[in-house]
Design a protein around this motif. Structure first.
Motif, PDB file in Angstrom:
ATOM      1  N   UNK A   1       0.812  -1.011  -0.053  1.00 52.21           N
ATOM      2  CA  UNK A   1      -0.063   0.150  -0.117  1.00 52.21           C
ATOM      3  C   UNK A   1       0.930   0.566  -0.006  1.00 52.21           C
ATOM      4  N   UNK A   2       2.227   1.453   0.844  1.00 49.18           N
ATOM      5  CA  UNK A   2       2.673   2.217   1.026  1.00 49.18           C
ATOM      6  C   UNK A   2       3.617   2.238  -0.150  1.00 49.18           C
ATOM      7  N   UNK A   3       3.520   1.656  -1.255  1.00 49.17           N
ATOM      8  CA  UNK A   3       4.494   1.879  -2.508  1.00 49.17           C
ATOM      9  C   UNK A   3       3.640   2.347  -3.335  1.00 49.17           C
ATOM     10  N   UNK A   4       2.384   1.354  -3.679  1.00 48.63           N
ATOM     11  CA  UNK A   4       1.645   1.752  -4.398  1.00 48.63           C
ATOM     12  C   UNK A   4       0.632   3.335  -4.374  1.00 48.63           C
ATOM     13  N   UNK A   5      -0.103   2.994  -3.142  1.00 46.96           N
ATOM     14  CA  UNK A   5      -0.550   4.249  -2.472  1.00 46.96           C
ATOM     15  C   UNK A   5      -0.013   5.375  -2.429  1.00 46.96           C
ATOM     16  N   UNK A   6       0.993   6.022  -2.107  1.00 46.44           N
ATOM     17  CA  UNK A   6       2.094   7.238  -1.440  1.00 46.44           C
ATOM     18  C   UNK A   6       3.701   6.844  -2.647  1.00 46.44           C
ATOM     19  N   UNK A   7       4.386   6.224  -2.776  1.00 48.03           N
ATOM     20  CA  UNK A   7       5.469   6.144  -3.114  1.00 48.03           C
ATOM     21  C   UNK A   7       5.474   6.721  -4.853  1.00 48.03           C
TER      22      UNK A   7
END
Length: 190
Positions: A122-128
């Motif tokens: 989620x961090x990789x796709x949603x934020x980064x």
């Protein structure tokens, strides 16, 4: 927060006009590259916000709890880093000397904390991923005259925007009134 104005949404043909307005940055001149990125971040900030919202919504619909957790963690790390950068002399000096490394450290700390809670994807796709898309666009998009003027107005405090406040908090905004003088001098020479 008084006096902050939201930049207008730039038209699609200005945001992505074709390959003639994009070029590889000069990797040998990091200052020039950084100026291009900061300038584009300020000028296209509303377009970048719209892009980020679309990606957030897509990822948020697929995994809402992890997206909320990731957003909270990144926000807390960002606020903590800004507070430490303003109140702790060692961090303030580091941020002033190495602004890009400071931003990467904030993102790295966010990634580490999110990974503890199992929300790495989620961090990789949603934020980064939105940050990566924005960075790629801001690095490759050549600036036009209107873009340069907006950046100079923001740089000397004539106009404040949300992105300007964020960049200033991260130590990416140059505080020099000479920007306008340099800009005008370069235009007079042309």
């Amino acid at each position: 927060m008084a006096g902050i104005k939201i930049a207008p949404l730039r038209p699609w043909d200005d945001f992505y006009p074709g390959t003639d307005r994009f070029a590889k940055p000069d990797f040998g001149d990091l200052t020039k590259w950084n100026n291009r990125v900061v300038s584009n971040l300020l000028y296209y900030q509303t377009n970048y916000l719209a892009l980020t919202i679309v990606v957030f919504l897509i990822v948020g619909i697929l995994n809402p709890l992890a997206m909320i957790l990731g957003g909270v963690v990144v926000t807390l790390v960002f606020l903590g880093a800004v507070w430490a950068g303003e109140n702790k002399a060692v961090i303030k000096n580091f941020k002033k000397k190495n602004p890009t490394v400071f931003v990467v450290a904030v993102m790295g700390a966010s990634y580490f904390l999110v990974s503890l809670f199992g929300g790495v994807m989620v961090f990789i796709f949603g934020i980064t991923f939105p940050i990566l898309l924005i960075f790629i666009h801001a690095s490759l998009r050549l600036r036009n005259l209107k873009n340069k003027m907006e950046n100079n107005m923001e740089g000397v405090g004539l106009k404040k925007s949300p992105m300007g406040v964020i960049l200033e908090a991260l130590g990416q905004q140059e505080e020099s009134i000479n920007k306008i003088a340099d800009f005008i001098a370069s235009k007079v020479k042309e």
